[in-house]
Design a protein around this motif. Structure first.
Motif, PDB file in Angstrom:
ATOM      1  N   THR A 351      -3.675  14.826  -2.754  1.00  0.00           N
ATOM      2  CA  THR A 351      -3.644  15.859  -3.793  1.00  0.00           C
ATOM      3  C   THR A 351      -2.869  15.386  -5.022  1.00  0.00           C
ATOM      4  O   THR A 351      -2.746  16.119  -5.997  1.00  0.00           O
ATOM      5  CB  THR A 351      -3.000  17.151  -3.250  1.00  0.00           C
ATOM      6  OG1 THR A 351      -1.680  16.843  -2.768  1.00  0.00           O
ATOM      7  CG2 THR A 351      -3.825  17.731  -2.123  1.00  0.00           C
ATOM      8  N   LYS A 352      -2.349  14.157  -4.955  1.00  0.00           N
ATOM      9  CA  LYS A 352      -1.640  13.539  -6.076  1.00  0.00           C
ATOM     10  C   LYS A 352      -1.608  12.036  -5.819  1.00  0.00           C
ATOM     11  O   LYS A 352      -1.921  11.576  -4.709  1.00  0.00           O
ATOM     12  CB  LYS A 352      -0.214  14.084  -6.167  1.00  0.00           C
ATOM     13  CG  LYS A 352       0.595  13.886  -4.880  1.00  0.00           C
ATOM     14  CD  LYS A 352       1.958  14.549  -4.956  1.00  0.00           C
ATOM     15  CE  LYS A 352       2.711  14.367  -3.629  1.00  0.00           C
ATOM     16  NZ  LYS A 352       4.026  15.042  -3.637  1.00  0.00           N
ATOM     17  N   ASP A 353      -1.263  11.253  -6.837  1.00  0.00           N
ATOM     18  CA  ASP A 353      -1.082   9.820  -6.620  1.00  0.00           C
ATOM     19  C   ASP A 353       0.032   9.627  -5.595  1.00  0.00           C
ATOM     20  O   ASP A 353       1.109  10.226  -5.719  1.00  0.00           O
ATOM     21  CB  ASP A 353      -0.694   9.116  -7.925  1.00  0.00           C
ATOM     22  CG  ASP A 353      -1.851   9.057  -8.920  1.00  0.00           C
ATOM     23  OD1 ASP A 353      -2.946   9.551  -8.579  1.00  0.00           O
ATOM     24  OD2 ASP A 353      -1.653   8.539 -10.033  1.00  0.00           O
ATOM     25  N   MET A 354      -0.218   8.809  -4.592  1.00  0.00           N
ATOM     26  CA  MET A 354       0.753   8.634  -3.509  1.00  0.00           C
ATOM     27  C   MET A 354       0.912   7.157  -3.173  1.00  0.00           C
ATOM     28  O   MET A 354      -0.060   6.393  -3.194  1.00  0.00           O
ATOM     29  CB  MET A 354       0.290   9.376  -2.242  1.00  0.00           C
ATOM     30  CG  MET A 354       0.148  10.865  -2.409  1.00  0.00           C
ATOM     31  SD  MET A 354      -0.245  11.659  -0.831  1.00  0.00           S
ATOM     32  CE  MET A 354       1.302  11.452   0.029  1.00  0.00           C
ATOM     33  N   GLU A 355       2.139   6.780  -2.842  1.00  0.00           N
ATOM     34  CA  GLU A 355       2.378   5.427  -2.351  1.00  0.00           C
ATOM     35  C   GLU A 355       2.386   5.451  -0.832  1.00  0.00           C
ATOM     36  O   GLU A 355       3.173   6.161  -0.207  1.00  0.00           O
ATOM     37  CB  GLU A 355       3.707   4.877  -2.858  1.00  0.00           C
ATOM     38  CG  GLU A 355       3.923   3.423  -2.431  1.00  0.00           C
ATOM     39  CD  GLU A 355       5.179   2.792  -3.026  1.00  0.00           C
ATOM     40  OE1 GLU A 355       5.695   1.837  -2.418  1.00  0.00           O
ATOM     41  OE2 GLU A 355       5.633   3.270  -4.077  1.00  0.00           O
ATOM     42  N   ILE A 356       1.463   4.695  -0.234  1.00  0.00           N
ATOM     43  CA  ILE A 356       1.348   4.611   1.228  1.00  0.00           C
ATOM     44  C   ILE A 356       1.171   3.144   1.607  1.00  0.00           C
ATOM     45  O   ILE A 356       0.305   2.455   1.048  1.00  0.00           O
ATOM     46  CB  ILE A 356       0.157   5.437   1.760  1.00  0.00           C
ATOM     47  CG1 ILE A 356       0.315   6.915   1.386  1.00  0.00           C
ATOM     48  CG2 ILE A 356       0.034   5.303   3.276  1.00  0.00           C
ATOM     49  CD1 ILE A 356      -0.889   7.783   1.787  1.00  0.00           C
ATOM     50  N   ASN A 357       1.995   2.685   2.513  1.00  0.00           N
ATOM     51  CA  ASN A 357       1.905   1.315   3.028  1.00  0.00           C
ATOM     52  C   ASN A 357       2.013   0.271   1.916  1.00  0.00           C
ATOM     53  O   ASN A 357       1.374  -0.777   1.972  1.00  0.00           O
ATOM     54  CB  ASN A 357       0.576   1.142   3.797  1.00  0.00           C
ATOM     55  CG  ASN A 357       0.601  -0.044   4.734  1.00  0.00           C
ATOM     56  OD1 ASN A 357       1.638  -0.394   5.293  1.00  0.00           O
ATOM     57  ND2 ASN A 357      -0.556  -0.676   4.916  1.00  0.00           N
ATOM     58  N   GLY A 358       2.778   0.599   0.865  1.00  0.00           N
ATOM     59  CA  GLY A 358       2.987  -0.355  -0.223  1.00  0.00           C
ATOM     60  C   GLY A 358       1.908  -0.337  -1.289  1.00  0.00           C
ATOM     61  O   GLY A 358       1.954  -1.133  -2.236  1.00  0.00           O
ATOM     62  N   PHE A 359       0.923   0.547  -1.188  1.00  0.00           N
ATOM     63  CA  PHE A 359      -0.150   0.656  -2.172  1.00  0.00           C
ATOM     64  C   PHE A 359      -0.129   2.043  -2.813  1.00  0.00           C
ATOM     65  O   PHE A 359       0.355   3.006  -2.219  1.00  0.00           O
ATOM     66  CB  PHE A 359      -1.514   0.425  -1.517  1.00  0.00           C
ATOM     67  CG  PHE A 359      -1.676  -0.934  -0.903  1.00  0.00           C
ATOM     68  CD1 PHE A 359      -2.009  -2.025  -1.693  1.00  0.00           C
ATOM     69  CD2 PHE A 359      -1.481  -1.136   0.466  1.00  0.00           C
ATOM     70  CE1 PHE A 359      -2.156  -3.289  -1.138  1.00  0.00           C
ATOM     71  CE2 PHE A 359      -1.631  -2.394   1.032  1.00  0.00           C
ATOM     72  CZ  PHE A 359      -1.968  -3.477   0.225  1.00  0.00           C
TER      73      PHE A 359
END
Length: 463
Positions: A351-359
């Motif tokens: 639902t927004k820009d998110m940082e996951i697993n370094g990306f």
């Protein structure tokens, strides 16, 4: 000669156009911070390969790009995660901006009120209404007696016949659910309902292109027809004033605290039919396949069920205490679900820009939490390619952090216990009544570690 030159020109022109389109689509999604991967064709992405190749497509991408990569599936740019730790984080953090992300085709056909589409307070409301219908108390008092009665009847005339077990278990899963929803009307509406339901299921797993003769178009039409049938059924119940002990009776009766609108009620009924159909039917079929191939497991399972039957008269149904005593049966179902992996994973959306697993995952992208390969992790399941139900008799496995067979987080499958009760009852009557052997069938429906029988035929005989 001129014709040959024209043909070659067209051929090379198409090659150049195809290369240009593929390259343009890759550049279009080449944003800083995204994981590696390929995006395929404009609009269609890699959906064709994904649907045709299934697990093989995922394994190839895993080898090329690792356990976290991008793709374009079912009409949407998608991140695929196969990392157990990342998957667990995504499943338990819906409140941080990771909401359900199912394909538009599924949302359109199952309805905007279905439990997979809603989140926040709406999800809490619909999940509460669903759990009230399929709670352990409801299974014990109302649903299990209906399941028992149906399975006795459904399996009563299989002796000395060659059975297409895939077809029969699909029919079984649908009709059993329909009987629980509308006990008195199930028989009269099933003939009109069943073919429409099968079209609906196909439509949810297709690109949302609403053109004649597409699965999506047929699925939308099937939803319209099913909705019409259910509205008539609800109106008939209200007009009669009759209150029956089934799911529909509970939903229509104003005494339950959830007080669903007709639209919510219909979407909930469709969800119940849809969610149990593929899992119950395929698990039942594959359990018979594994039991056939592993005689020691079958002997142990049959011993458990014969012991239950020996305490009863022939006509006595199994009760809730009998069901809860089926420890080895539950282990067989878990091991079947692990080996065959009917549900490959779940979908979430940012639902927004998110940082996951370094990306950095952009807002609106879908994340496919792909849990299939976890089922074959030798660290979690020693000797993972061996069908070994005994491993599940240690309760610890069911409560480990990466047990995703029934989903995870706040959206773990609410119908888990009901599905287990249906499969257990089916196995009870099948193994206490019959012996069987395979007599043919194609093996077109492939799982990563086993070929699931497509059109498997078995010859059934009395014990």
């Amino acid at each position: 000669m001129a014709v040959l030159i024209v043909i070659l020109g067209v051929f090379f022109g198409l090659c150049i156009l195809s290369t240009t389109l593929l390259r343009w689509n890759e550049v279009r999604y080449k944003k800083k911070g995204l994981p590696p991967g390929t995006m395929g064709w404009p609009v269609f992405g890699e959906t064709t390969e994904f649907l045709k190749q299934g697990p093989s497509f995922m394994k190839n991408q895993l080898l090329r790009y690792g356990s976290f990569f991008k793709s374009h599936l079912l009409g949407c740019p998608t991140i695929v995660s196969m990392d157990p730790e990342v998957n667990r984080y995504i499943l338990v953090n819906e409140a941080k901006g990771l909401v359900p992300g199912y394909p538009q085709s599924m949302l359109d056909i199952l309805g905007k009120c279905n439990i997979a589409a809603v989140h926040g307070s709406a999800h809490k409301h619909m999940r509460g209404a669903l759990l009230a219908l399929i709670s352990p108390a409801m299974i014990k008092q109302q649903l299990l007696p209906k399941i028992d009665d149906f399975m006795r009847s459904h399996l009563s005339n299989w002796d000395n016949k060659i059975i297409d077990i895939q077809e029969k278990t699909k029919e079984m899963a649908f009709l059993s659910s329909l009987r629980q929803i509308a006990s008195s009307e199930a028989s009269s509406i099933s003939q009109a309902f069943m073919p429409e339901f099968f079209k609906l299921v196909l439509g949810t797993l297709s690109l949302p292109i609403n053109l004649p003769n597409t699965n999506y178009h047929r699925g939308l039409q099937a939803r319209k027809n099913i909705t019409g049938l259910l509205r008539k059924l609800v109106e008939k119940r209200r007009t009669s004033g009759e209150t029956l002990n089934d799911m529909l009776g509970f939903l229509i009766n104003g005494e339950n605290k959830y007080n669903l609108s007709d639209e919510e009620m219909i979407d909930l009924i469709i969800t119940i039919l849809y969610s149990g159909y593929e899992t119950v039917s395929t698990t039942s079929m594959m359990a018979l396949k594994y039991l056939h191939d592993h005689p020691k497991v079958l002997d142990e399972l049959r011993k458990e069920h014969v012991a239950i039957r020996e305490k009863k008269r022939l006509e006595d149904p199994i009760d809730y205490n009998d069901y809860k005593s089926m420890r080895f049966t539950r282990a067989v179902i878990y091991e079947t679900s692990r080996m065959a992996t009917i549900v490959n994973g779940v979908l979430r959306k940012t639902t927004k820009d998110m940082e996951i697993n370094g990306f950095v995952i952009p807002e609106g992208w879908r994340i496919y939490v792909y849990t299939r390969e976890i089922n074959y992790d030798p660290h979690l399941y020693p000797d993972p390619l061996t069908f070994n139900p005994w491993r599940w008799l240690d309760k610890g496995l069911e409560y480990q952090n990466y047990f995703f067979i029934f989903g995870g987080g706040t959206r773990q499958c609410p119908g888990k216990e009901l599905g287990l009760a249906e499969i257990s009852t089916f196995l009870h009557y099948f193994v206490t009544r019959y012996n069987w052997k395979e007599v043919g069938g194609d093996t077109l429906m492939k799982f990563p570690r086993v070929e699931a029988p497509n059109g498997l035929h078995i010859r059934v005989s009395s014990n």
